[in-house]
Design a protein around this motif. Structure first.
Motif, PDB file in Angstrom:
ATOM      1  N   ASN A 228      -0.550   5.584  -2.503  1.00 28.59           N
ATOM      2  CA  ASN A 228       0.508   4.642  -2.130  1.00 28.59           C
ATOM      3  C   ASN A 228       1.742   5.309  -1.548  1.00 28.59           C
ATOM      4  O   ASN A 228       2.822   4.730  -1.543  1.00 28.59           O
ATOM      5  CB  ASN A 228       0.884   3.794  -3.344  1.00 28.59           C
ATOM      6  N   ARG A 229       1.532   6.512  -1.048  1.00 25.32           N
ATOM      7  CA  ARG A 229       2.658   7.255  -0.492  1.00 25.32           C
ATOM      8  C   ARG A 229       3.360   6.487   0.639  1.00 25.32           C
ATOM      9  O   ARG A 229       4.564   6.575   0.815  1.00 25.32           O
ATOM     10  CB  ARG A 229       2.135   8.590   0.042  1.00 25.32           C
ATOM     11  N   HIS A 230       2.595   5.719   1.397  1.00 24.35           N
ATOM     12  CA  HIS A 230       3.168   5.104   2.605  1.00 24.35           C
ATOM     13  C   HIS A 230       3.458   3.622   2.466  1.00 24.35           C
ATOM     14  O   HIS A 230       3.809   2.965   3.436  1.00 24.35           O
ATOM     15  CB  HIS A 230       2.220   5.345   3.798  1.00 24.35           C
ATOM     16  N   LEU A 231       3.345   3.127   1.212  1.00 24.76           N
ATOM     17  CA  LEU A 231       3.491   1.686   0.993  1.00 24.76           C
ATOM     18  C   LEU A 231       4.799   1.126   1.556  1.00 24.76           C
ATOM     19  O   LEU A 231       4.803   0.096   2.212  1.00 24.76           O
ATOM     20  CB  LEU A 231       3.375   1.399  -0.512  1.00 24.76           C
ATOM     21  N   PHE A 232       5.892   1.815   1.298  1.00 26.47           N
ATOM     22  CA  PHE A 232       7.198   1.282   1.717  1.00 26.47           C
ATOM     23  C   PHE A 232       7.801   2.040   2.901  1.00 26.47           C
ATOM     24  O   PHE A 232       8.976   1.894   3.196  1.00 26.47           O
ATOM     25  CB  PHE A 232       8.170   1.294   0.523  1.00 26.47           C
ATOM     26  N   LYS A 233       6.995   2.867   3.563  1.00 24.34           N
ATOM     27  CA  LYS A 233       7.529   3.639   4.689  1.00 24.34           C
ATOM     28  C   LYS A 233       7.657   2.759   5.938  1.00 24.34           C
ATOM     29  O   LYS A 233       6.765   1.963   6.245  1.00 24.34           O
ATOM     30  CB  LYS A 233       6.611   4.832   5.010  1.00 24.34           C
ATOM     31  N   THR A 234       8.768   2.926   6.636  1.00 31.33           N
ATOM     32  CA  THR A 234       8.986   2.162   7.870  1.00 31.33           C
ATOM     33  C   THR A 234       8.245   2.859   9.011  1.00 31.33           C
ATOM     34  O   THR A 234       7.748   3.987   8.851  1.00 31.33           O
ATOM     35  CB  THR A 234      10.485   2.115   8.222  1.00 31.33           C
ATOM     36  N   GLU A 235       8.232   2.215  10.161  1.00 28.04           N
ATOM     37  CA  GLU A 235       7.477   2.762  11.289  1.00 28.04           C
ATOM     38  C   GLU A 235       7.919   4.189  11.624  1.00 28.04           C
ATOM     39  O   GLU A 235       7.100   5.087  11.824  1.00 28.04           O
ATOM     40  CB  GLU A 235       7.630   1.859  12.509  1.00 28.04           C
ATOM     41  N   SER A 236       9.242   4.419  11.637  1.00 30.35           N
ATOM     42  CA  SER A 236       9.714   5.753  12.031  1.00 30.35           C
ATOM     43  C   SER A 236       9.466   6.801  10.930  1.00 30.35           C
ATOM     44  O   SER A 236       9.499   7.999  11.194  1.00 30.35           O
ATOM     45  CB  SER A 236      11.197   5.712  12.403  1.00 30.35           C
ATOM     46  N   GLN A 237       9.214   6.334   9.692  1.00 28.65           N
ATOM     47  CA  GLN A 237       8.936   7.291   8.606  1.00 28.65           C
ATOM     48  C   GLN A 237       7.439   7.618   8.513  1.00 28.65           C
ATOM     49  O   GLN A 237       7.053   8.544   7.824  1.00 28.65           O
ATOM     50  CB  GLN A 237       9.396   6.703   7.261  1.00 28.65           C
ATOM     51  N   ARG A 238       6.619   6.824   9.182  1.00 29.02           N
ATOM     52  CA  ARG A 238       5.172   7.049   9.075  1.00 29.02           C
ATOM     53  C   ARG A 238       4.707   8.079  10.090  1.00 29.02           C
ATOM     54  O   ARG A 238       5.391   8.358  11.061  1.00 29.02           O
ATOM     55  CB  ARG A 238       4.415   5.731   9.314  1.00 29.02           C
ATOM     56  N   TRP A 239       3.563   8.686   9.859  1.00 29.48           N
ATOM     57  CA  TRP A 239       2.932   9.596  10.815  1.00 29.48           C
ATOM     58  C   TRP A 239       1.505   9.119  11.010  1.00 29.48           C
ATOM     59  O   TRP A 239       1.077   8.156  10.359  1.00 29.48           O
ATOM     60  CB  TRP A 239       3.002  11.051  10.327  1.00 29.48           C
ATOM     61  N   PHE A 240       0.735   9.770  11.891  1.00 30.40           N
ATOM     62  CA  PHE A 240      -0.587   9.208  12.197  1.00 30.40           C
ATOM     63  C   PHE A 240      -1.513   9.154  10.986  1.00 30.40           C
ATOM     64  O   PHE A 240      -2.403   8.321  10.900  1.00 30.40           O
ATOM     65  CB  PHE A 240      -1.228   9.945  13.388  1.00 30.40           C
ATOM     66  N   GLY A 241      -1.297  10.011   9.997  1.00 34.19           N
ATOM     67  CA  GLY A 241      -2.148  10.018   8.796  1.00 34.19           C
ATOM     68  C   GLY A 241      -1.854   8.862   7.846  1.00 34.19           C
ATOM     69  O   GLY A 241      -2.661   8.546   6.972  1.00 34.19           O
ATOM     70  N   SER A 242      -0.697   8.237   8.011  1.00 37.78           N
ATOM     71  CA  SER A 242      -0.302   7.169   7.065  1.00 37.78           C
ATOM     72  C   SER A 242      -1.335   6.049   7.016  1.00 37.78           C
ATOM     73  O   SER A 242      -1.623   5.490   5.957  1.00 37.78           O
ATOM     74  CB  SER A 242       1.042   6.567   7.480  1.00 37.78           C
ATOM     75  N   LYS A 243      -1.877   5.723   8.172  1.00 38.87           N
ATOM     76  CA  LYS A 243      -2.836   4.612   8.253  1.00 38.87           C
ATOM     77  C   LYS A 243      -4.100   4.930   7.443  1.00 38.87           C
ATOM     78  O   LYS A 243      -4.708   4.041   6.850  1.00 38.87           O
ATOM     79  CB  LYS A 243      -3.169   4.365   9.745  1.00 38.87           C
ATOM     80  N   ILE A 244      -4.474   6.212   7.423  1.00 38.38           N
ATOM     81  CA  ILE A 244      -5.670   6.603   6.657  1.00 38.38           C
ATOM     82  C   ILE A 244      -5.429   6.345   5.166  1.00 38.38           C
ATOM     83  O   ILE A 244      -6.251   5.726   4.490  1.00 38.38           O
ATOM     84  CB  ILE A 244      -6.013   8.096   6.899  1.00 38.38           C
ATOM     85  N   TYR A 245      -4.257   6.782   4.672  1.00 36.84           N
ATOM     86  CA  TYR A 245      -3.944   6.548   3.257  1.00 36.84           C
ATOM     87  C   TYR A 245      -3.844   5.054   2.961  1.00 36.84           C
ATOM     88  O   TYR A 245      -4.279   4.582   1.918  1.00 36.84           O
ATOM     89  CB  TYR A 245      -2.635   7.246   2.874  1.00 36.84           C
ATOM     90  N   TRP A 246      -3.225   4.329   3.889  1.00 36.01           N
ATOM     91  CA  TRP A 246      -3.093   2.876   3.718  1.00 36.01           C
ATOM     92  C   TRP A 246      -4.482   2.251   3.601  1.00 36.01           C
ATOM     93  O   TRP A 246      -4.748   1.440   2.711  1.00 36.01           O
ATOM     94  CB  TRP A 246      -2.324   2.298   4.917  1.00 36.01           C
ATOM     95  N   ASP A 247      -5.407   2.647   4.478  1.00 36.05           N
ATOM     96  CA  ASP A 247      -6.749   2.070   4.467  1.00 36.05           C
ATOM     97  C   ASP A 247      -7.534   2.440   3.202  1.00 36.05           C
ATOM     98  O   ASP A 247      -8.322   1.642   2.699  1.00 36.05           O
ATOM     99  CB  ASP A 247      -7.537   2.512   5.706  1.00 36.05           C
ATOM    100  N   ILE A 248      -7.315   3.663   2.719  1.00 37.10           N
ATOM    101  CA  ILE A 248      -7.982   4.070   1.468  1.00 37.10           C
ATOM    102  C   ILE A 248      -7.570   3.100   0.359  1.00 37.10           C
ATOM    103  O   ILE A 248      -8.401   2.581  -0.394  1.00 37.10           O
ATOM    104  CB  ILE A 248      -7.565   5.524   1.069  1.00 37.10           C
TER     105      ILE A 248
END
Ligand SMILES: Nc1nc2c(ncn2[C@@H]2O[C@H](COP(=O)(O)OP(=O)(O)OP(=O)(O)O)[C@@H](O)[C@H]2O)c(=O)[nH]1
Ligand SMILES: [Mg+2]
Length: 303
Positions: A228-248
């Motif tokens: 859940n590292r990227h749960l509350f991250k905004t677009e500018s705080q995310r990186w391309f790997g965020s979507k992978i963690y989100w999908d997991i």
């Protein structure tokens, strides 16, 4: 972990649920910024002291336990964002458990989550992590709150042991939690114990081997992994790997809830309830009430 099929629901249904959720929610103004709006998820927080048994058709009752910082409250927040139909790109999030106000969970709180993407209503209990650092007293208080909850609630579907993916040796606190959970919920609970690993990378985490060597009744079919590292991250705080963690996380939420849909509850036995009532009676001032309660549990109709 159960299979990895994606069962992402129809976006039209998702969007109408999301719209309804937003309309029923209050904005957390101080947490909004020009990239993201934050809302309180519309579910009432219930404390153990005011709890009266909730009845709903197909209601699933879940309790989260685990060491402090293992990610229990964040995981509950992930559940409700999924339940509201939020996707990573959406410029809004919901919070059920607000970390900014309460960095560490202080007392057991229940939340009734209904009319969401989950096909059944859920009563979910968040517990504070057991700690040694704050002294034994605090741990006893948590234990007493669980005991009190168990005197009102007589069945659960899932006890979720939340633990970080990279744990390769259980700490004294984690062993204590396992022992306490087994004692408080009783032997009948073993088939309803789930392992929810957090801070995971989507692979088979080290902690599974650790749990298999422990006292914990680990079952592969009741293990799900999250990050859940990227749960509350905004677009500018995310990186391309965020979507992978989100999908997991999304995938595991779906698999977990599909498993839960078929999960039969376990009942707290009369003996376990009695032991629990005695447990918290030790510190309750209104001892007569609890003595009456124990007597009631011992009556022939309750055998
Ligand atoms: N990287 C990463 N951080 C996480 C994850 N889950 C939670 N966190 C972070 O870890 C910290 C602790 O998470 P909490 O959800 O408050 O932990 P908790 O188990 O509820 O802790 P207590 O309430 O003290 O028992 C927060 O800063 C979270 O943002 C995860 O899967 N990955
Ligand atoms: Mg917490």
């Amino acid at each position: 972990m159960a299979g990895v099929t994606h069962l992402i629901p129809d976006r039209t249904e998702e969007k109408s649920i999301l719209k309804a959720m937003k309309e029923n929610s209050t904005k957390i103004t101080i947490e909004c910024n020009n990239e993201m709006d934050m809302y309180y998820f519309p579910a009432k927080k219930i404390s153990v002291s005011e709890y009266q048994k909730v009845t709903r058709k197909n209601l699933k009752k879940i309790i989260m336990v685990g060491e402090t910082g293992s990610g229990k409250s964040t995981l509950i927040n992930a559940f409700v964002n999924y339940a509201a139909g939020i996707e990573i790109e959406d410029p809004l999030r919901f919070k059920l458990v607000n970390h900014e106000i309460e960095l560490q969970t202080r007392e057991i709180s229940g939340y009734l989550i209904e009319d969401t993407l989950f096909e059944y209503p859920i009563m979910i209990w968040d517990t504070p992590g057991f700690k040694f650092a704050n002294g034994r007293k605090i741990d006893e208080k948590i234990e007493q709150q669980i005991q009190k909850l168990l005197s009102v609630e007589d069945e659960f579907h899932a006890i979720c042991f939340v633990i970080k993916a990279d744990v390769n040796r259980l700490t004294d606190v984690q062993n204590l939690i396992i022992d306490n959970v087994k004692r408080l919920f009783g032997r009948e609970a073993e088939k309803n114990m789930y392992t929810l690993t957090t801070f995971g990378y989507g692979d088979r985490p080290e902690v599974l081997r650790t749990l298999m060597r422990s006292n914990f009744p680990f079952d592969e079919n009741r293990w799900f992994t999250f990050n859940n590292r990227h749960l509350f991250k905004t677009e500018s705080q995310r990186w391309f790997g965020s979507k992978i963690y989100w999908d997991i996380t999304i995938n595991s939420i779906i698999q977990f809830h599909n498993t839960l849909a078929h999960q039969l509850p376990f009942g707290i036995t009369r003996e376990t309830r009695k032991a629990n009532v005695f447990g918290y009676m030790k510190v309750e001032s209104d001892e007569d009430y609890y003595a009456d309660y124990v007597e009631e549990l011992s009556s022939p109709e309750n055998k």
